[in-house]
Design a protein around this motif. Sequence first.
Motif, PDB file in Angstrom:
ATOM      1  N   SER A  28       0.644  -1.102  -0.096  1.00 38.68           N
ATOM      2  CA  SER A  28       0.085   0.044   0.028  1.00 38.68           C
ATOM      3  C   SER A  28       0.791   1.353  -0.095  1.00 38.68           C
ATOM      4  O   SER A  28       0.214   2.467  -0.302  1.00 38.68           O
ATOM      5  CB  SER A  28      -0.911  -0.184   1.242  1.00 38.68           C
ATOM      6  N   SER A  29       2.316   0.989   0.344  1.00 34.84           N
ATOM      7  CA  SER A  29       2.839   2.516   0.474  1.00 34.84           C
ATOM      8  C   SER A  29       4.618   2.056   0.337  1.00 34.84           C
ATOM      9  O   SER A  29       4.796   0.900   0.557  1.00 34.84           O
ATOM     10  CB  SER A  29       2.628   3.276   1.675  1.00 34.84           C
ATOM     11  N   GLN A  33       4.878  -0.640  -2.472  1.00 32.98           N
ATOM     12  CA  GLN A  33       4.298   0.069  -3.651  1.00 32.98           C
ATOM     13  C   GLN A  33       5.094   0.093  -4.830  1.00 32.98           C
ATOM     14  O   GLN A  33       4.996  -0.280  -5.883  1.00 32.98           O
ATOM     15  CB  GLN A  33       3.881   1.411  -3.160  1.00 32.98           C
ATOM     16  N   ASP A  54      -8.260   0.789   0.980  1.00 31.63           N
ATOM     17  CA  ASP A  54      -8.302   2.141   0.218  1.00 31.63           C
ATOM     18  C   ASP A  54      -7.241   2.634  -0.426  1.00 31.63           C
ATOM     19  O   ASP A  54      -7.406   2.808  -1.599  1.00 31.63           O
ATOM     20  CB  ASP A  54      -9.092   3.265   1.398  1.00 31.63           C
ATOM     21  N   PRO A  55      -5.919   2.724   0.166  1.00 31.97           N
ATOM     22  CA  PRO A  55      -4.947   2.898  -0.862  1.00 31.97           C
ATOM     23  C   PRO A  55      -4.490   2.114  -1.643  1.00 31.97           C
ATOM     24  O   PRO A  55      -3.833   2.342  -2.861  1.00 31.97           O
ATOM     25  CB  PRO A  55      -3.739   3.121   0.408  1.00 31.97           C
ATOM     26  N   ASN A  57      -6.649   0.174  -3.540  1.00 30.76           N
ATOM     27  CA  ASN A  57      -7.452   0.470  -4.566  1.00 30.76           C
ATOM     28  C   ASN A  57      -7.008   1.724  -5.368  1.00 30.76           C
ATOM     29  O   ASN A  57      -6.997   1.499  -6.876  1.00 30.76           O
ATOM     30  CB  ASN A  57      -9.061   0.564  -4.112  1.00 30.76           C
ATOM     31  N   ARG A  58      -6.688   2.676  -4.761  1.00 27.96           N
ATOM     32  CA  ARG A  58      -5.923   3.948  -5.658  1.00 27.96           C
ATOM     33  C   ARG A  58      -4.877   3.601  -6.242  1.00 27.96           C
ATOM     34  O   ARG A  58      -4.656   4.104  -7.312  1.00 27.96           O
ATOM     35  CB  ARG A  58      -6.096   4.979  -4.346  1.00 27.96           C
ATOM     36  N   MET A  59      -4.204   2.870  -5.634  1.00 22.58           N
ATOM     37  CA  MET A  59      -2.708   2.374  -6.179  1.00 22.58           C
ATOM     38  C   MET A  59      -3.041   1.384  -7.631  1.00 22.58           C
ATOM     39  O   MET A  59      -2.411   1.678  -8.766  1.00 22.58           O
ATOM     40  CB  MET A  59      -2.002   1.732  -5.482  1.00 22.58           C
ATOM     41  N   GLN A  61      -5.880   1.480  -9.305  1.00 22.90           N
ATOM     42  CA  GLN A  61      -6.197   2.313 -10.379  1.00 22.90           C
ATOM     43  C   GLN A  61      -5.403   3.054 -11.130  1.00 22.90           C
ATOM     44  O   GLN A  61      -5.409   3.268 -12.434  1.00 22.90           O
ATOM     45  CB  GLN A  61      -7.325   3.221  -9.701  1.00 22.90           C
ATOM     46  N   ALA A  62      -4.391   3.649 -10.226  1.00 18.97           N
ATOM     47  CA  ALA A  62      -3.250   4.233 -10.893  1.00 18.97           C
ATOM     48  C   ALA A  62      -2.500   3.507 -11.864  1.00 18.97           C
ATOM     49  O   ALA A  62      -1.994   3.866 -12.884  1.00 18.97           O
ATOM     50  CB  ALA A  62      -2.309   4.853 -10.053  1.00 18.97           C
TER      51      ALA A  62
END
Length: 259
Positions: A28-29, A33, A54-55, A57-59, A61-62
């Motif tokens: 996630s980070s 990541q 949540d993070p 999913n954002r990752m 998507q990117a």
Amino acid sequence: MTPQQPISLPRTPSFRLDGRAAIVTGASSGIGQAAAVALAEAGAHVVCAARRLDPLNRMVQALQAKGLSAEALALDQTDLSALQNALQRRRFDVVVNSAGLARHTAATETTPEDFDAVMGVNLRSAYFLSTLAAKEMIAAGQPGSIIHIGSQMGHVGGIDRALYCATKHGLEGMVKAMAVEWGPRRIRINTLCPTFINTPMGAQTLQNPERRAWIESKIKLGRVGEVEDIMGGIVYLASDASALITGTALMIDGGWTAE
């Protein structure tokens, strides 16, 4: 004149990972990541796993917005039942363990609760992630690469890091023994060992001027690392370019351990 025979030149092994499946824990980070991005850019389909969805999913998507193949998986690596289920969903060619925990105190101030928590994430879960992944690779009769994010602190000592060093030194011994056991199955297992990297996990230490000065004095290249510094090493250890490498540590420490 007798015509000369053409020279047969060696071919550089491929760093590409097209058609391969990878899972990255702690994705996630930070380093996790970066590892997931590196593998996806090299052509792998990457399952990005961590506790925080949540993070993730954002990752993902990117990554998908860049045309890369990835999916998110909510996973607590210390939950061995959930870990087993994740590894049995599909066969992974590459497994990267970037989940980690640090609770830095003087050794005389380490509590049993902190000891158990850090050991549980950094060593216990790493052990069973390795064995569960290897079982699936063996059952499929296929080779694979298991990569643990270790640390230079798995090779030296550090201020207020007796507990952290214990887990990372233990990880090195674990990896060596597993490499001996699984080598005949063509399953490679290695550690990638960074120095201090500019991540959220390392922020508290790096924001302390005295500690940062000490850190930079030990790093021969004169700077702390960025997550981009580990990405090439991840792809290398995952790919055929490192086909004869197992049971070892790839140091990305700016020369810290060169002394």
